[in-house]
Design an enzyme around this catalytic site. Structure first.
Site, short mmCIF file in Angstrom:
data_model
loop_
_atom_site.label_atom_id
_atom_site.label_comp_id
_atom_site.label_asym_id
_atom_site.label_seq_id
_atom_site.Cartn_x
_atom_site.Cartn_y
_atom_site.Cartn_z
N LYS A 176 137.97 -26.42 19.47
CA LYS A 176 138.48 -25.18 18.85
C LYS A 176 137.30 -24.32 18.37
O LYS A 176 136.18 -24.84 18.23
CB LYS A 176 139.40 -25.53 17.69
CG LYS A 176 138.72 -26.34 16.57
CD LYS A 176 139.72 -26.91 15.57
CE LYS A 176 139.01 -27.67 14.47
NZ LYS A 176 139.97 -28.40 13.61
N TYR A 214 115.42 -6.50 -0.50
CA TYR A 214 116.38 -5.72 -1.30
C TYR A 214 116.44 -6.23 -2.73
O TYR A 214 116.42 -7.44 -2.97
CB TYR A 214 117.78 -5.83 -0.68
CG TYR A 214 117.96 -5.02 0.57
CD1 TYR A 214 117.86 -3.64 0.54
CD2 TYR A 214 118.23 -5.65 1.78
CE1 TYR A 214 118.03 -2.89 1.70
CE2 TYR A 214 118.41 -4.91 2.93
CZ TYR A 214 118.31 -3.54 2.88
OH TYR A 214 118.49 -2.79 4.03
C1 LIG Z 1 139.49 -29.71 13.48
C2 LIG Z 1 140.40 -30.84 13.64
C3 LIG Z 1 139.94 -32.07 14.14
C4 LIG Z 1 138.49 -32.37 14.34
O1 LIG Z 1 137.92 -32.66 13.08
P1 LIG Z 1 136.37 -33.07 12.91
O2 LIG Z 1 136.27 -33.36 11.47
O3 LIG Z 1 135.60 -31.88 13.32
O4 LIG Z 1 136.14 -34.24 13.77
C5 LIG Z 1 140.87 -33.06 14.41
N1 LIG Z 1 142.19 -32.85 14.16
C6 LIG Z 1 142.67 -31.70 13.65
C7 LIG Z 1 144.11 -31.55 13.39
C8 LIG Z 1 141.79 -30.66 13.35
O5 LIG Z 1 142.25 -29.53 12.83
#
Ligand SMILES: *Cc1c(COP(=O)(O)O)cnc(C)c1O
Length: 383
Positions: free
Chosen positions: A41, A262
């Site tokens: 994702k 800045y």
């Molecule tokens: C993002 C996510 C994962 C992966 O989690 P990590 O901690 O990056 O391994 C797995 N399951 C769900 C439902 C997630 O949202």
């Protein structure tokens, strides 16, 4: 000839061989009884989902998770039909028909999503693939116990779904001693029993390290694939995937009393040599790393001085021998001297946020891309 990208100010190198090695390490932790998915994702946590998907597929991964339906659609050219792509957020209302045509598998998080998917299946006259997410205590996504029972009664037995997995998500897996882990495991077992004979999936990266009780049939690691430490209290078992370097664009000598950046928040207390680097908050270099964060050059820690600008930062390069660092030099932001977790900690955040926040202006280099899936394999990619 001028090629686009040749003169970029900072370079992000993604080592796909390290991603593959990390995938194999997680698989070995899981042993023979559990499968290992890849969570890609948010563009594979900012590193490039298309490249990562191909690398993981080449290494035997056949289960991929994205968050949005659109992310799944975008990845179709990169994944053969042999790969299953699951959409964690399920479907936006009205997207059911499109999804049914694409072979993407929605994760159903509510009775409403399940109803809509079931209606689509009835209309098409065939069972549709689905994952059901149950809430085991995180209270973020997934069906609460009472809705899970309703769904188990009505849909799961009606044959309207081709149920691939029952899943849930751990809230505290990176803290092995946290009570929530055993609590969620027990809750998940209870809820999953409503769906006998459907394979189960519970663990993210850190969950894999909680032991075999948490493995079930399919694990869903993301972060660990990208080199983030899944066991923060212990040494990182994963290989480094990311190297980020920024170029020096100018350097200068300043005198005691001179200020930089800045707000003039930094005032030199001695004669110093400063260097300006071509990376700023627009590139995901957080403002929180101003005055306190650091970069590395030939193993030397060079602190950021003054505020982070949109396109640049200024560092104290006084520790470097004269003449060694100047315009064109590459300075390490993430690499062997500073892990993504180290950098994150310096801004009070986590490696996940640093990676997903990396900007789009980098020159991107993918190491090991030639070892990933040859395009011929893709002829059977998803519709
Ligand atoms: C993002 C996510 C994962 C992966 O989690 P990590 O901690 O990056 O391994 C797995 N399951 C769900 C439902 C997630 O949202």
């Amino acid at each position: 000839m001028i090629t686009h990208g040749q003169f970029r100010g900072a370079t992000l190198t993604v080592d796909l061989r390290a991603v593959m090695a990390n995938y194999r390490l997680l698989r070995s932790r899981l042993g023979a009884s559990a499968l290992c998915a890849g969570v890609i994702k948010a563009d594979a946590y900012g590193l490039g989902a298309s490249h990562v998907a191909r690398a993981l597929f080449a290494d035997g991964c056949r289960h991929f998770f994205v968050a949005h339906f659109d992310e799944g659609l975008a990845l179709r050219p990169d994944l053969p039909r042999a790969a299953a792509t699951f959409v964690l957020h399920g479907l936006p209302r009205g997207a059911e028909r499109d999804c049914a045509e694409t072979a993407l598998v929605p994760v159903l998080n509510s009775l409403e999503q399940a109803e809509a998917w079931a209606a689509c299946a009835r209309k098409l006259g065939r069972p549709l693939p689905a994952v059901i997410q149950l809430d085991s205590g995180m209270n973020r996504l997934g069906l609460p116990a009472k809705d899970a029972a309703i769904l188990a009664e009505t849909h799961a037995r009606s044959g309207v779904f081709d149920l691939r997995y029952i899943m849930s998500h751990l809230a505290c897996a990176d803290q092995p001693a946290h009570d929530a882990n055993a609590f969620q495991l027990a809750a998940f077992r209870r809820l999953a029993a409503l769906f006998p004979d459907v394979p189960c999936s519970l663990s993210n990266s850190s969950g894999i390290f909680l032991g075999p009780a948490y493995h079930f049939t399919l694990a869903r690691p993301g972060a660990a694939l990208y080199g983030i430490n899944p066991t923060p209290a212990e040494a990182n078992p994963m290989q480094r995937v990311v190297r980020l370097t920024a170029k020096v664009i100018q350097s200068r000598d300043v005198q005691p009393g001179d200020c930089t950046g800045y707000g003039w928040t930094y005032r030199a207390s001695r004669a110093m040599r400063l260097a300006t680097l071509s990376i700023g908050y627009a590139d995901g270099f957080h403002r929180a790393w101003g005055d306190g964060g650091a970069v590395f050059f030939e193993g030397m820690r060079l602190p950021v001085v003054g505020r982070v600008s949109m396109d640049s930062i200024v560092i104290d390069a006084s520790a470097v021998a004269p003449g060694r660092l100047g315009p064109g030099s590459d300075v390490e932001v993430i690499g062997d001297d500073q892990s993504v977790d180290d950098l994150a900690a310096a801004a009070g955040t986590i490696g996940y946020e640093v990676l997903t926040g990396l900007g789009s202006r980098y020159r991107r280099i993918y190491l090991g891309a030639e070892e990933t899936m040859p395009s011929a394999v893709l002829e059977g990619s998803l519709p």
